[in-house]
Enzyme design. Sequence first.
Site, short mmCIF file in Angstrom:
data_model
loop_
_atom_site.label_atom_id
_atom_site.label_comp_id
_atom_site.label_asym_id
_atom_site.label_seq_id
_atom_site.Cartn_x
_atom_site.Cartn_y
_atom_site.Cartn_z
N THR A 180 14.06 -7.99 2.78
CA THR A 180 13.70 -6.81 1.99
C THR A 180 14.25 -6.86 0.58
O THR A 180 13.91 -6.02 -0.24
CB THR A 180 14.21 -5.53 2.67
N LYS A 181 15.16 -7.82 0.30
CA LYS A 181 15.73 -7.93 -1.05
C LYS A 181 15.91 -9.40 -1.40
O LYS A 181 15.82 -10.28 -0.54
CB LYS A 181 17.04 -7.16 -1.16
N HIS A 184 0.86 -1.18 0.00
CA HIS A 184 0.00 0.00 0.00
C HIS A 184 0.90 1.23 0.00
O HIS A 184 1.33 1.68 1.06
CB HIS A 184 -0.88 0.02 1.25
N ARG A 207 20.44 -10.12 6.06
CA ARG A 207 21.71 -9.95 5.32
C ARG A 207 22.35 -11.33 5.18
O ARG A 207 22.00 -12.27 5.89
CB ARG A 207 22.63 -8.98 6.03
#
Length: 176
Positions: A148-149, A95, A163
Site C-alpha cells: 500500500t506504500k 475507482h 511492512r
Amino acid sequence: MMWKLLYVVCRNSALFAFPILSRLRDFVYCRHLDAPGISVDSFVRIQKLHSSAATFRIGSDLHVGYGAVIDLTGGAFIGDRVTVSEGARIFTHSHPVKAGPQNWRLNPITHSRITIGDDAWIASNVVVLDSVSRIGVGAIISAGSVVTKDVGDLEIVGGIPARLLGRRNVDSFLWP
C-alpha cells in the site's frame, strides 16, 4: 496493429504454453511492448486496463509469471531484470467511491505512475495498489503481500498490509 492482435491471441491462448510457441509468445510481447528480453508465462496481461495517455517503459529481461497482471493505465517504468511472479497484480489506477454518484461506475478513474527499480522481485500473488509510486532497486516483496506504500531500495517487505521485514545485504549496489 498486427502486433496488438498477436499479443491478444498469445495472452489468451493456452497453446503458447508449448515450448516452441512460448518463444513466439515472448517475441510478440517484446515487439508489442518494446521490451527487450521479456519472458512471460501463460495468461499474462501487461496493458492499460483503462484508456489513458500515460506512457510506459519496460527494461530488459523482465520475467512475468503465469496469470500476472501489470496495469499500465497510470504509466509505468519497469527497470532491468525485474521478476513479477505468478498471480501478482500491479495496479496504476483506482475507482474513487467515497464521494460522487451512487453508481460508482460514473466516477472518474484516478491514475498513478509506478516505478519498479532494477532487480526487484515481486513474488507470487502479491497485490500492489495504486497508492504505490515506487518499488526500489533490489527490493523483494514476499508472496501474498498487499503493498500500500512505497518500498525502498534493497528492502524486504511482506504481510497485509506489507511492512518492512528487513534489508538485503548485497555484495555490491549500483545506485540508480
